[in-house]
Design a protein around this motif. Structure first.
Motif, short mmCIF file in Angstrom:
data_model
loop_
_atom_site.label_atom_id
_atom_site.label_comp_id
_atom_site.label_asym_id
_atom_site.label_seq_id
_atom_site.Cartn_x
_atom_site.Cartn_y
_atom_site.Cartn_z
N ARG A 2 -3.87 12.29 -13.09
CA ARG A 2 -4.13 11.10 -13.88
C ARG A 2 -4.38 9.90 -12.97
O ARG A 2 -4.00 9.92 -11.80
N PRO A 3 -5.02 8.86 -13.50
CA PRO A 3 -5.20 7.64 -12.71
C PRO A 3 -3.86 6.95 -12.47
O PRO A 3 -2.91 7.14 -13.22
N LEU A 4 -3.81 6.15 -11.44
CA LEU A 4 -2.58 5.42 -11.12
C LEU A 4 -2.38 4.26 -12.08
O LEU A 4 -3.34 3.63 -12.53
N GLU A 5 -1.12 3.96 -12.38
CA GLU A 5 -0.79 2.78 -13.19
C GLU A 5 -0.79 1.55 -12.29
O GLU A 5 -0.84 1.66 -11.07
N GLU A 6 -0.72 0.37 -12.89
CA GLU A 6 -0.80 -0.88 -12.13
C GLU A 6 0.29 -0.99 -11.06
O GLU A 6 0.03 -1.38 -9.93
N SER A 7 1.53 -0.66 -11.43
CA SER A 7 2.62 -0.76 -10.46
C SER A 7 2.44 0.24 -9.32
O SER A 7 2.74 -0.06 -8.16
N GLU A 8 1.91 1.42 -9.62
CA GLU A 8 1.66 2.42 -8.60
C GLU A 8 0.52 2.00 -7.68
O GLU A 8 0.61 2.16 -6.46
N ILE A 9 -0.52 1.45 -8.26
CA ILE A 9 -1.65 0.96 -7.47
C ILE A 9 -1.19 -0.12 -6.50
O ILE A 9 -1.57 -0.14 -5.33
N GLN A 10 -0.35 -1.01 -6.99
CA GLN A 10 0.14 -2.11 -6.16
C GLN A 10 0.94 -1.57 -4.97
O GLN A 10 0.75 -2.02 -3.84
N GLN A 11 1.79 -0.59 -5.20
CA GLN A 11 2.59 -0.02 -4.11
C GLN A 11 1.72 0.69 -3.09
O GLN A 11 1.92 0.54 -1.87
N VAL A 12 0.74 1.45 -3.55
CA VAL A 12 -0.14 2.18 -2.64
C VAL A 12 -0.97 1.21 -1.82
O VAL A 12 -1.07 1.34 -0.59
N PHE A 13 -1.55 0.21 -2.46
CA PHE A 13 -2.40 -0.74 -1.74
C PHE A 13 -1.60 -1.60 -0.77
O PHE A 13 -2.09 -1.94 0.30
N GLU A 14 -0.36 -1.97 -1.11
CA GLU A 14 0.47 -2.74 -0.18
C GLU A 14 0.76 -1.93 1.08
O GLU A 14 0.71 -2.46 2.19
N LYS A 15 1.05 -0.65 0.91
CA LYS A 15 1.35 0.20 2.06
C LYS A 15 0.10 0.40 2.92
O LYS A 15 0.16 0.33 4.15
N LEU A 16 -1.04 0.65 2.30
CA LEU A 16 -2.28 0.84 3.04
C LEU A 16 -2.71 -0.46 3.73
O LEU A 16 -3.24 -0.43 4.84
N PHE A 17 -2.45 -1.61 3.09
CA PHE A 17 -2.85 -2.89 3.66
C PHE A 17 -2.11 -3.17 4.97
O PHE A 17 -2.65 -3.84 5.85
N LYS A 18 -0.91 -2.66 5.12
CA LYS A 18 -0.16 -2.86 6.37
C LYS A 18 -0.89 -2.27 7.56
O LYS A 18 -0.80 -2.78 8.66
N PHE A 19 -1.60 -1.18 7.34
CA PHE A 19 -2.27 -0.48 8.44
C PHE A 19 -3.74 -0.82 8.55
O PHE A 19 -4.29 -0.82 9.65
N VAL A 20 -4.40 -1.07 7.43
CA VAL A 20 -5.85 -1.26 7.45
C VAL A 20 -6.25 -2.71 7.31
O VAL A 20 -7.35 -3.07 7.69
N GLY A 21 -5.41 -3.54 6.75
CA GLY A 21 -5.74 -4.94 6.57
C GLY A 21 -6.87 -5.14 5.58
O GLY A 21 -6.91 -4.51 4.52
N LYS A 22 -7.80 -6.00 5.94
CA LYS A 22 -8.91 -6.31 5.03
C LYS A 22 -9.89 -5.14 4.88
O LYS A 22 -10.73 -5.16 3.99
N ASN A 23 -9.78 -4.14 5.72
CA ASN A 23 -10.64 -2.96 5.61
C ASN A 23 -10.29 -2.09 4.41
O ASN A 23 -10.96 -1.10 4.15
N LEU A 24 -9.24 -2.46 3.69
CA LEU A 24 -8.88 -1.73 2.48
C LEU A 24 -10.02 -1.75 1.48
O LEU A 24 -10.23 -0.80 0.74
#
Length: 107
Positions: A2-24
């Motif tokens: 299933r697609p991610l919910e809003e809270s799940e999307i936020q957690q995934v993107f926050e974690k990825l942003f730590k490593f990739v930055g604006k390249n997300l």
């Protein structure tokens, strides 16, 4: 799957942003082939959209994995990156380190 919910999307993107930055933005909006994040059995997968559409014919019980496993949600609903995400993170990392091949062979 299933697609991610809003809270799940936020957690995934926050974690990825730590490593990739604006390249997300490059990970989410790919021009060559559109990709998306999907959740299956508490694991988050990075999947091409055409493959995801084909996988809808497979039942959830029989589907083992699809795409690249980026991470998983723990029992306390925290997101953890997994080793499968290394290739994705390395391609878009904001800080890259290169080591000569001779250095790798010495260890």
């Amino acid at each position: 799957m299933r697609p991610l919910e809003e809270s799940e999307i936020q957690q995934v993107f926050e974690k990825l942003f730590k490593f990739v930055g604006k390249n997300l933005k490059n990970i989410v909006d790919r021009a060559d082939q559109p990709h998306c994040f999907r959740l299956h059995k508490k694991r988050v997968y990075y999947v091409r959209e055409d493959i995801m559409k084909r996988a809808t014919n497979i039942s959830r019980d029989q589907l083992v994995s699809l795409g690249v496993c980026v991470g998983k949600f723990t029992h306390s609903d925290k997101f953890r990156l997994m080793i499968g995400a290394l290739e994705l993170l390395a391609a878009h990392a904001k800080h890259k380190v290169s080591t000569p091949a001779q250095t790798l062979m010495r260890t």
